[in-house]
Design an enzyme around this catalytic site. Structure first.
Site, PDB file in Angstrom:
ATOM      1  N   LYS A 183      -5.982  13.682   0.908  1.00  0.00           N
ATOM      2  CA  LYS A 183      -6.146  14.965   0.224  1.00  0.00           C
ATOM      3  C   LYS A 183      -6.701  14.842  -1.203  1.00  0.00           C
ATOM      4  O   LYS A 183      -7.628  15.557  -1.582  1.00  0.00           O
ATOM      5  CB  LYS A 183      -4.788  15.670   0.174  1.00  0.00           C
ATOM      6  CG  LYS A 183      -4.867  17.124  -0.196  1.00  0.00           C
ATOM      7  CD  LYS A 183      -5.329  17.916   0.983  1.00  0.00           C
ATOM      8  CE  LYS A 183      -5.343  19.387   0.753  1.00  0.00           C
ATOM      9  NZ  LYS A 183      -5.591  20.099   2.017  1.00  0.00           N
ATOM     10  N   ASP A 212      -9.977  21.765   2.281  1.00  0.00           N
ATOM     11  CA  ASP A 212     -10.676  20.869   3.210  1.00  0.00           C
ATOM     12  C   ASP A 212     -11.949  21.501   3.772  1.00  0.00           C
ATOM     13  O   ASP A 212     -13.013  20.889   3.754  1.00  0.00           O
ATOM     14  CB  ASP A 212      -9.756  20.456   4.367  1.00  0.00           C
ATOM     15  CG  ASP A 212      -8.465  19.842   3.859  1.00  0.00           C
ATOM     16  OD1 ASP A 212      -8.452  19.411   2.694  1.00  0.00           O
ATOM     17  OD2 ASP A 212      -7.486  19.806   4.622  1.00  0.00           O
ATOM     18  N   GLU A 263       0.807  -1.221   0.000  1.00  0.00           N
ATOM     19  CA  GLU A 263       0.000   0.000   0.000  1.00  0.00           C
ATOM     20  C   GLU A 263       0.844   1.277   0.000  1.00  0.00           C
ATOM     21  O   GLU A 263       0.347   2.341  -0.331  1.00  0.00           O
ATOM     22  CB  GLU A 263      -0.959  -0.001   1.200  1.00  0.00           C
ATOM     23  CG  GLU A 263      -0.315   0.117   2.581  1.00  0.00           C
ATOM     24  CD  GLU A 263       0.223  -1.206   3.147  1.00  0.00           C
ATOM     25  OE1 GLU A 263       0.413  -2.159   2.371  1.00  0.00           O
ATOM     26  OE2 GLU A 263       0.469  -1.268   4.361  1.00  0.00           O
TER      27      GLU A 263
END
Ligand code: XMP
Length: 513
Positions: free
Chosen positions: A369, A230, A174
């Site tokens: 993000k 965000d 990962e």
């Protein structure tokens, strides 16, 4: 519509959400569940596959987390990563031992050789770097398993029982350092579990909206909107879910870039939520007047921000929820401990103490993000907001070096706008991760026309970085720098000299203050 599900079974590893994110990236819905979740519950969720994460334990250690052995009889494929791999080997009759020598213990980038006839490695290159991090070693693989990858030090970097659909890797596919890691996870999902790729960010949006509605009911939600990616995406998601039960307070401290405040306001015009823009420029400038020390400036801005927000919140009255645009990397970083404070970053993290509310909601908490940006696009936020670079909470106050005046801020705003426009025109805005102008506190002598000038020096900063913890200065071509310099000295009164910052981080930081 229900989706195929993969369960990431959490054994306490560091990268669990990253695994989940990789699965989402492959177009498959997944949920992270504790290893201690009863098997009956896991079964009822009808997953098409399990991924066992890494973890800090040793399989033979006291109290080492385990799973119900029945799990291996469900006929559902399993991919074990690191501890997950060792646990599966251990539980299915293999032998896991602590590595006897340093050579068998592996940490970091390790050259790995894959058996590409194994479904897991099908279509991949036969060798590549993988990110190892294990102290234990599989001395004997369980019955039915074959070796599917090795390194120079370790014969069993991956094991496979293709009949049962059980796979284990000692490394971390990962993480970015593992070449082909995502392709391997993709193979597991599509070639082993039979994934159809029936999930995307549009589905995430729908699920998140449903969950927000369930949680909030008829309650009222308050959000401090900064205009950054965000908080903007969080605002849009909440606005879509609960409309005018949401109030967004956008404190315009007058320290934003050219037109930015108006752009933020315009982006939210289509929703019915309550949008409060507080024009606090004069207030902030008065508080900042005469202060030139960077940490003082940051502190003043942080405190004033809270004061303004608090006053607005009082006008609104009781709210039930305070929403925050916390994203997953913030969750990790806030647990990072006591690293030295280089700069006291200002964000809205300190607000809960000051506002009367029942509960916090953080609908982006599990997203990375780039997923937040994708969600923003799904919600129809304009690209200029969604792909916005990081912008410090204290804004241009820390890009005007030394003491602040409105005049200096205006000069910087104009110069910064030209800089950004030219980098975009040169097609560089995507390849450079952050760029901005800094108004230095230095004045120097110049000559314009036939006259002497004594004006400010402007510094241009541009960096490439993946995490903004380290950064390299961007190699902007000379002809582009030349054009920027010419335009700024001609078009922006008050500046007669331009310098380009060629320091990386470390030893410099990205911002100048
Ligand atoms: P430095 O200057 O520490 O910046 O290398 C690293 C990244 O963080 C941003 N930055 C801030 N972000 N509040 C923020 O939200 C702050 O006070 C702040 N200071 C710096 C900076 O722009 C860079 O992306």
């Amino acid at each position: 519509m229900s989706h195929q599900l993969v369960i990431v079974l959490d054994f306490g590893g560091q990268y669990n959400q990253l695994i989940a994110r990789r699965v989402r990236e492959c177009g498959v819905y997944c949920e992270v569940k504790s290893y201690a979740t009863p098997l009956s519950k896991l079964k009822a969720m009808a997953p098409i596959g399990f991924i066992f994460t890494g973890g800090p334990n040793s399989v033979y250690g006291e109290g080492a987390p385990q799973v119900d052995p029945e799990l291996f009889r469900l006929g559902i494929p399993v991919l074990g990563i690191c501890y997950g791999c060792q646990l599966m080997a251990h539980m299915l009759g293999g032998r896991v031992v602590p590595a006897q020598s340093d050579t068998a213990r592996e940490y970091g980038k390790t050259k790995t050789y894959y058996d590409t006839s194994c479904k897991l490695f099908c279509g991949l290159l036969e060798e590549g770097m993988s990110w190892m991090s294990h102290g234990d070693y599989m001395e004997q693989v369980p019955e039915g398993f074959v070796l599917a990858a090795h390194t120079d030090a370790c014969p069993n970097a991956a094991i496979a029982d293709e009949d049962r659909g059980f796979y284990g890797v000692q490394y971390h596919p990962e993480v970015n350092h593992s070449e082909n890691g995502v392709a391997m996870i993709h193979n597991f999902l599509y070639r082993v579990c039979g994934a159809a790729g029936d999930w995307g960010m549009g589905d995430y949006k729908k699920t998140a909206i449903r969950q927000i509605r369930e949680k909030v009911g008829a309650g009222r939600v308050l959000l401090a909107l900064s205009g950054g990616v965000d908080s903007s995406v969080c605002a849009a998601l909440l606005a879509e879910a609960i409309g005018d039960q949401l109030t967004c307070v956008f404190v315009d401290h007058g320290l934003m870039r050219k037109n930015e405040g108006d752009e933020v306001e315009a982006a939210f015009a289509k929703w019915t939520m309550n949008f409060v823009r507080v024009d606090a420029e004069i207030r902030f400038l008065l508080k900042l007047a005469g202060h030139s020390e960077p940490e003082h400036k940051r502190k003043i801005i942080g405190e004033e921000f809270i004061r303004v927000f608090e006053e607005e919140a009082k006008k609104i009255g009781r709210v039930d929820f305070l929403a925050q645009g916390t994203i997953y990397p913030d969750v990790i970083e806030s647990g990072a401990g006591d690293a030295a404070v280089i700069k006291s970053h200002h964000n809205v993290g300190g607000l809960p103490d000051y506002v009367d509310f029942k509960e916090i909601i953080e609908p982006l908490r599990l997203l990375f993000k780039d997923e937040v940006r994708q969600l923003g696009r799904e919600l129809g936020l304009p690209e200029y907001l969604v792909s916005r670079q990081p912008f410090p909470g204290p804004g241009l106050a820390i890009r005007v070096i030394g003491d602040l005046t409105k005049e200096k801020l205006d000069i910087l705003r104009e110069a910064d706008a030209v800089y950004r426009e030219e980098l975009a025109a040169a097609g560089l805005s995507q390849s450079i991760d952050q760029y901005f102008a800094v108004l230095t506190n230095t004045r120097s002598v110049g000559v314009m026309g036939d006259g002497r000038t004594y004006d400010y020096t402007l510094a241009l900063r541009a960096v490439t970085s993946s995490d903004f913890m380290t950064a390299d200065w961007a190699r902007i071509p000379y002809n582009v720098l030349d054009k920027i310099s010419t335009r700024i000295v001609n078009e922006v009164p008050g500046i007669n000299r331009i310098v380009y910052d060629i320091t990386s981080k470390p030893p410099a930081t990205i911002e100048w203050e």
